[in-house]
Motif scaffolding. Structure first.
Motif, PDB file in Angstrom:
ATOM      1  N   ALA A 114      -3.917   0.618  -2.044  1.00  0.00           N
ATOM      2  CA  ALA A 114      -3.149  -1.086  -1.972  1.00  0.00           C
ATOM      3  C   ALA A 114      -3.683  -2.421  -2.833  1.00  0.00           C
ATOM      4  CB  ALA A 114      -4.200  -1.217  -0.624  1.00  0.00           C
ATOM      5  N   ARG A 130       0.292  10.823  -3.366  1.00  0.00           N
ATOM      6  CA  ARG A 130       0.100  12.387  -2.799  1.00  0.00           C
ATOM      7  C   ARG A 130      -0.871  13.127  -3.398  1.00  0.00           C
ATOM      8  NH1 ARG A 130       5.116  13.658   0.672  1.00  0.00           N
ATOM      9  NH2 ARG A 130       5.777  11.255   2.142  1.00  0.00           N
ATOM     10  N   ARG A 167      -9.914   9.720  -0.487  1.00  0.00           N
ATOM     11  CA  ARG A 167      -9.692  10.962   0.529  1.00  0.00           C
ATOM     12  C   ARG A 167     -10.122  12.107  -0.012  1.00  0.00           C
ATOM     13  NH1 ARG A 167      -5.067   7.959   3.413  1.00  0.00           N
ATOM     14  NH2 ARG A 167      -6.320   6.300   4.622  1.00  0.00           N
ATOM     15  N   THR A 175       1.170   6.005  -8.736  1.00  0.00           N
ATOM     16  CA  THR A 175       0.830   5.123  -7.080  1.00  0.00           C
ATOM     17  C   THR A 175       0.586   3.934  -8.307  1.00  0.00           C
ATOM     18  OG1 THR A 175       0.037   6.754  -6.320  1.00  0.00           O
ATOM     19  CG2 THR A 175       0.333   4.716  -5.129  1.00  0.00           C
ATOM     20  N   GLN A 185       2.396  15.748   2.746  1.00  0.00           N
ATOM     21  CA  GLN A 185       1.762  13.743   2.869  1.00  0.00           C
ATOM     22  C   GLN A 185       0.275  14.019   3.506  1.00  0.00           C
ATOM     23  OE1 GLN A 185       4.026  12.174   6.392  1.00  0.00           O
ATOM     24  NE2 GLN A 185       5.837  13.729   4.936  1.00  0.00           N
ATOM     25  N   THR A 224      -8.704   3.530  -1.370  1.00  0.00           N
ATOM     26  CA  THR A 224      -9.663   4.647  -0.109  1.00  0.00           C
ATOM     27  C   THR A 224      -9.129   6.257  -1.098  1.00  0.00           C
ATOM     28  OG1 THR A 224      -8.806   3.384   1.147  1.00  0.00           O
ATOM     29  CG2 THR A 224      -9.697   5.346   2.120  1.00  0.00           C
ATOM     30  N   ASP A 265      -4.289   9.749  -1.470  1.00  0.00           N
ATOM     31  CA  ASP A 265      -5.472   8.631  -1.051  1.00  0.00           C
ATOM     32  C   ASP A 265      -4.607   8.085  -0.586  1.00  0.00           C
ATOM     33  OD1 ASP A 265      -7.921   9.974  -1.963  1.00  0.00           O
ATOM     34  OD2 ASP A 265      -7.551   9.271  -4.345  1.00  0.00           O
ATOM     35  N   ARG A 266      -5.586   6.494  -0.605  1.00  0.00           N
ATOM     36  CA  ARG A 266      -4.749   5.334  -0.259  1.00  0.00           C
ATOM     37  C   ARG A 266      -4.762   4.350  -1.117  1.00  0.00           C
ATOM     38  NH1 ARG A 266      -4.535   0.154   2.602  1.00  0.00           N
ATOM     39  NH2 ARG A 266      -2.919   0.517   3.814  1.00  0.00           N
ATOM     40  N   ALA A 296       1.005  -1.187   0.075  1.00  0.00           N
ATOM     41  CA  ALA A 296       0.362  -0.337  -0.090  1.00  0.00           C
ATOM     42  C   ALA A 296       0.623   1.277  -0.166  1.00  0.00           C
ATOM     43  CB  ALA A 296      -0.770   0.059   1.367  1.00  0.00           C
ATOM     44  N   GLU A 297       0.785   2.108  -0.994  1.00  0.00           N
ATOM     45  CA  GLU A 297       1.189   3.671  -0.555  1.00  0.00           C
ATOM     46  C   GLU A 297       0.138   4.762  -0.539  1.00  0.00           C
ATOM     47  OE1 GLU A 297       3.641   4.860  -3.278  1.00  0.00           O
ATOM     48  OE2 GLU A 297       5.337   3.152  -3.997  1.00  0.00           O
ATOM     49  N   LEU A 298       0.893   5.815  -0.163  1.00  0.00           N
ATOM     50  CA  LEU A 298      -0.091   7.392  -0.382  1.00  0.00           C
ATOM     51  C   LEU A 298      -0.027   8.093  -1.088  1.00  0.00           C
ATOM     52  CD1 LEU A 298      -1.557   9.378   1.587  1.00  0.00           C
ATOM     53  CD2 LEU A 298       0.416  10.375   1.950  1.00  0.00           C
ATOM     54  N   ASP A 342      -2.981   8.752  -8.083  1.00  0.00           N
ATOM     55  CA  ASP A 342      -3.525   7.575  -7.995  1.00  0.00           C
ATOM     56  C   ASP A 342      -3.267   6.462  -9.379  1.00  0.00           C
ATOM     57  OD1 ASP A 342      -5.298   7.952  -6.150  1.00  0.00           O
ATOM     58  OD2 ASP A 342      -7.237   8.533  -7.047  1.00  0.00           O
TER      59      ASP A 342
END
Length: 293
Positions: free
Chosen positions: A49, A15, A102, A118, A43, A100, A46-47, A11-13, A115
């Motif tokens: 995974a 940014r 956000r 990532t 920082q 996720t 979204d997240r 999983a990654e943020l 996204d």
């Protein structure tokens, strides 16, 4: 891929991409606008995974999941996965992405592009297949103009239509507060409202900003050429900027990208308190804070 022997989940943020500056310097014959922009990646994001699955699939959850209109296979994450398999010459990976969401959708902070970028980074690690940097850049650009800059979420100077990149200056340790009024603004409409399309470029960048006052001073000499057209279409953006500028803890405030998200820079120790104050005064706005880098 045998799920039982697959790599462990990752999983990654993803940014947010914040345009600290955005100078529109021209327009190509094909209609694309030329720009110069200093982009930063706080920082906040979204997240995303990834885990082994029976087939390629995407699960979207989080506060802004419903904002992603259209069929799931139109999502940039799945497009990135398919494009990666083609570029790498491997079968379409059998993985489940869990996004996720956000960040507000279509809000001028590159959520979808980040996204996708990532997803590419996660897929390289998950499959053990790594593309040459040039090939990865070209692959990212084929997905979207803002995807290449999001591949390496660190300060970068963007030129051309956003694909011409070079490392940006070292930014000071400070905080950033992002505010979106949850009011949509159309990027094509903002560009159509832009009256002057051959504006002056950015001043020369130093190698490093030693502290927040020096960064704020430099940014005050720069612009976001889309800010005024966006305010003309969505007056609430002006309200957000006013709220940020009225807080004496904010050293500098501006709109990011084509809007409607705005940012305020402050000392790191003040970021959370500024966020809380804004939440109390404007409970209907989306507000987040964190380190600038």
């Amino acid at each position: 891929m045998d799920v039982s022997s697959a790599p462990s989940a990752r999983a990654e943020l993803a940014r947010a991409k914040v345009n600290l500056t955005l100078h529109i310097t021209g327009q190509r014959p094909d209609g694309y606008h030329l720009l110069e922009s200093l982009a930063a990646f706080p920082q906040i994001g979204d997240r995303l995974a990834v885990a082994a699955a029976e087939k390629l699939e995407l699960v979207v959850e989080g506060p802004f999941a419903r904002g992603l209109d259209g069929p799931p296979d139109g999502n940039l994450v799945l497009k990135a996965a398919t494009a990666f398999s083609n570029a790498a010459g491997i079968p379409v990976p059998k993985v489940r992405f869990t996004l996720t969401k956000r960040l507000p959708v279509a809000s001028g902070i590159g959520g979808g592009s980040s996204d996708a970028a990532t997803a590419l980074r996660l897929l390289e690690d998950f499959t053990g297949t790594y593309l040459a940097e040039k090939d990865l850049h070209e692959l990212a650009l084929s997905i979207g103009a803002d995807v290449p800059v999001c591949l390496f979420p660190e300060p970068q100077l963007m030129r051309g239509v956003g694909e011409d990149l070079e490392p940006g200056p070292i930014l000071p340790k400070c905080g950033i507060v992002l505010v979106n009024p949850k009011t949509g603004v159309s990027t094509p409409d903002v560009f159509r409202a832009l009256e002057v399309r051959d504006n002056p470029p950015m001043p020369a960048l130093p190698e490093k900003f030693d502290d927040l006052p020096r960064l704020a001073s430099f940014l005050s000499e720069c612009r976001n050429d889309l800010q005024e057209p966006a305010i003309g279409l969505c007056g609430t953006i002006g309200d957000v900027l006013s709220a940020l500028k009225e807080d004496t803890r904010i050293a500098f405030a501006r709109m990011s990208g084509s809007g409607a998200t705005c940012f305020g820079l402050c000392e790191m120790k003040d970021a959370l308190d500024v966020e809380r104050s804004l939440r109390t005064a404007h409970p209907d706005w989306w507000i987040a804070s964190g380190p600038l880098t």
